[in-house]
Enzyme design. Structure first.
Site, PDB file in Angstrom:
ATOM      1  N   SER A  96       0.840  -1.191   0.000  1.00 22.07           N
ATOM      2  CA  SER A  96       0.000   0.000   0.000  1.00 22.07           C
ATOM      3  C   SER A  96       0.877   1.244   0.000  1.00 22.07           C
ATOM      4  O   SER A  96       1.992   1.221   0.528  1.00 22.07           O
ATOM      5  CB  SER A  96      -0.911   0.013   1.234  1.00 22.07           C
ATOM      6  N   HIS A  97       0.346   2.306  -0.561  1.00 19.66           N
ATOM      7  CA  HIS A  97       1.051   3.587  -0.524  1.00 19.66           C
ATOM      8  C   HIS A  97       1.049   4.193   0.879  1.00 19.66           C
ATOM      9  O   HIS A  97       1.859   5.051   1.186  1.00 19.66           O
ATOM     10  CB  HIS A  97       0.401   4.568  -1.506  1.00 19.66           C
ATOM     11  N   SER A  98       0.137   3.743   1.711  1.00 19.43           N
ATOM     12  CA  SER A  98      -0.013   4.281   3.061  1.00 19.43           C
ATOM     13  C   SER A  98       0.453   3.268   4.101  1.00 19.43           C
ATOM     14  O   SER A  98      -0.070   2.141   4.154  1.00 19.43           O
ATOM     15  CB  SER A  98      -1.484   4.634   3.312  1.00 19.43           C
TER      16      SER A  98
END
Length: 132
Positions: free
Chosen positions: A10-12
């Site tokens: 995930s980017h987060s």
């Protein structure tokens, strides 16, 4: 236990960690790893994904779930960096991140065959969330 490991990309960082926490609660015993965020920044890193892949037991097939297209691109790059013995057991799954990973984790917990685990994950794309 299941012979399928899940890797969450995930980017987060918070999203990745939160999803792993959820998956471990709904599917205890399933091997789950995350490669999410770039420290305090949003983004993904092929070397972090590579490290997560290499943490999976060598007796497991590996399914990689991702949130956005560039995460899939970095996962593909990671597959070029890992030894062939890891790459050949790894599949990048085209499924919704949360719903697909939950479906896969439950199927892996039930020790379904790899193709069935992937099918459960991919079917989550059309899963109806509301009744009526």
């Amino acid at each position: 236990m299941a012979n399928v490991s899940l890797v969450i990309v995930s980017h987060s960082k918070q999203l990745g960690e939160g999803l792993v926490k959820l998956l471990r609660q709904v599917a205890p015993g399933v091997d789950i790893h995350e490669a999410a965020g770039l420290g305090d920044e949003l983004g993904t890193d092929a070397t972090a994904i590579m490290a997560a892949l290499q943490q999976c037991p060598n007796t497991h097939d590996i399914l990689v779930f991702f949130d956005l297209g560039s995460a899939a691109m970095n996962a593909e790059m990671a597959l070029e960096l890992v030894p062939p013995s890891v790459a050949e057991r790894t599949r990048i799954v085209d499924a919704p991140l949360v719903e697909g990973a939950v479906a896969a984790a439950v199927a892996a917990r039930s020790q379904l065959p790899l193709d069935d685990v992937m099918q459960q994950a991919e079917t989550a794309r059309i899963m109806q969330k509301r009744l009526g």
